[in-house]
Design a protein around this motif. Structure first.
Motif, short mmCIF file in Angstrom:
data_model
loop_
_atom_site.label_atom_id
_atom_site.label_comp_id
_atom_site.label_asym_id
_atom_site.label_seq_id
_atom_site.Cartn_x
_atom_site.Cartn_y
_atom_site.Cartn_z
N ILE A 61 4.77 9.65 18.79
CA ILE A 61 5.88 10.40 18.01
C ILE A 61 5.84 11.68 18.32
O ILE A 61 4.95 12.48 18.13
N GLU A 62 7.08 12.24 18.77
CA GLU A 62 6.95 13.69 19.40
C GLU A 62 7.82 14.54 18.08
O GLU A 62 8.94 13.96 17.62
N ILE A 73 2.66 10.02 8.44
CA ILE A 73 2.27 8.53 8.92
C ILE A 73 0.75 8.25 8.74
O ILE A 73 -0.09 9.14 9.14
N TYR A 74 0.32 6.98 8.38
CA TYR A 74 -1.00 6.67 8.36
C TYR A 74 -1.27 5.60 9.37
O TYR A 74 -0.50 4.70 9.63
N LYS A 116 8.98 2.63 12.26
CA LYS A 116 7.86 1.65 12.20
C LYS A 116 7.24 1.92 13.73
O LYS A 116 7.74 1.41 14.82
N VAL A 117 6.11 1.99 14.15
CA VAL A 117 5.28 1.74 15.14
C VAL A 117 5.33 0.68 15.70
O VAL A 117 5.15 -0.41 14.93
N GLN A 118 5.86 0.42 16.95
CA GLN A 118 5.92 -0.96 17.66
C GLN A 118 4.97 -1.87 17.85
O GLN A 118 4.78 -2.85 17.79
N HIS A 119 3.51 -1.19 17.63
CA HIS A 119 2.43 -2.09 17.97
C HIS A 119 1.37 -1.48 16.99
O HIS A 119 1.32 -0.39 16.54
N PRO A 120 0.88 -2.54 16.11
CA PRO A 120 0.00 -1.94 14.99
C PRO A 120 -1.09 -1.07 15.49
O PRO A 120 -1.88 -1.43 16.48
N SER A 121 -1.50 -0.35 14.44
CA SER A 121 -2.47 0.67 14.96
C SER A 121 -3.74 0.07 15.15
O SER A 121 -4.79 0.68 15.68
N THR A 122 -4.12 -1.24 14.34
CA THR A 122 -5.33 -2.02 14.36
C THR A 122 -5.43 -2.49 15.76
O THR A 122 -6.73 -2.82 16.04
N ASN A 123 -4.47 -2.68 16.67
CA ASN A 123 -4.74 -2.96 18.01
C ASN A 123 -4.49 -1.95 18.90
O ASN A 123 -4.61 -2.07 20.23
N PHE A 124 -4.53 -0.58 18.70
CA PHE A 124 -4.77 0.67 19.61
C PHE A 124 -5.87 0.54 20.36
O PHE A 124 -7.05 0.19 19.94
N TYR A 155 1.85 3.38 6.14
CA TYR A 155 0.92 2.51 7.11
C TYR A 155 1.63 2.19 8.39
O TYR A 155 2.79 1.20 8.35
N ASP A 156 1.23 2.69 9.63
CA ASP A 156 2.11 2.47 10.89
C ASP A 156 3.48 2.78 10.77
O ASP A 156 4.47 2.19 11.37
#
Length: 137
Positions: free
Chosen positions: A47-48, A106-107, A9-17, A72-73
């Motif tokens: 993510i590599e 990933i979305y 799970k991405v640590q910070h929401p993509s809505t806040n990128f 999602y994320d």
């Protein structure tokens, strides 16, 4: 129907990128990269993927619910992927079977869905971005 196995799970929401996520295929470390602010500091992460065989990015407007639900994320692995099987079959005989091929997906909000066929993945460490106002990225 393929199943999705949650990996990360991405640590910070993509809505806040602070910048849209993007595919960086340069060099030997292809990755999905993104930036965000935390405690008034700009950070980058991503993510590599290792030993990439194929990559596809689907624009947000072209995604169906299946591309978003559960991913999602969230990096997921598509189990029993027909795409991974196709890439394996299409690989030149001398390379076929040398690397594992996993279908990752990933979305990310406002960008869409990234799909990658690769041997493995790793979360990149969170790193502060030098003051980008001066161009010292």
């Amino acid at each position: 129907m393929n199943t999705k196995r949650v990996l990360y799970k991405v640590q910070h929401p993509s809505t806040n990128f602070s910048e849209e996520a993007y595919w960086d295929g340069k060099g030997g470390s292809p990755a999905i990269r993104f930036a965000y602010q935390k405690d008034r500091v700009e950070y980058q992460s991503g993510i590599e993927f290792r030993k990439v065989s194929a990559m596809c990015k689907r624009a947000e407007r072209c995604c169906k619910a299946w591309h978003i639900d559960g991913s999602y994320d969230t990096l997921v692995e598509i189990e029993s992927s027909s795409w991974a099987e196709e890439i394996q079959r299409d690989t030149a005989k001398q390379w076929r079977g040398k690397w594992e091929m996993h279908h990752y997906m990933i979305y990310l909000d406002s960008v869409g869905c990234f799909e990658v066929i690769a041997e493995s993945w790793a979360a990149l460490p969170e790193e502060p971005i030098p003051d980008f106002k001066t161009g010292n990225r």
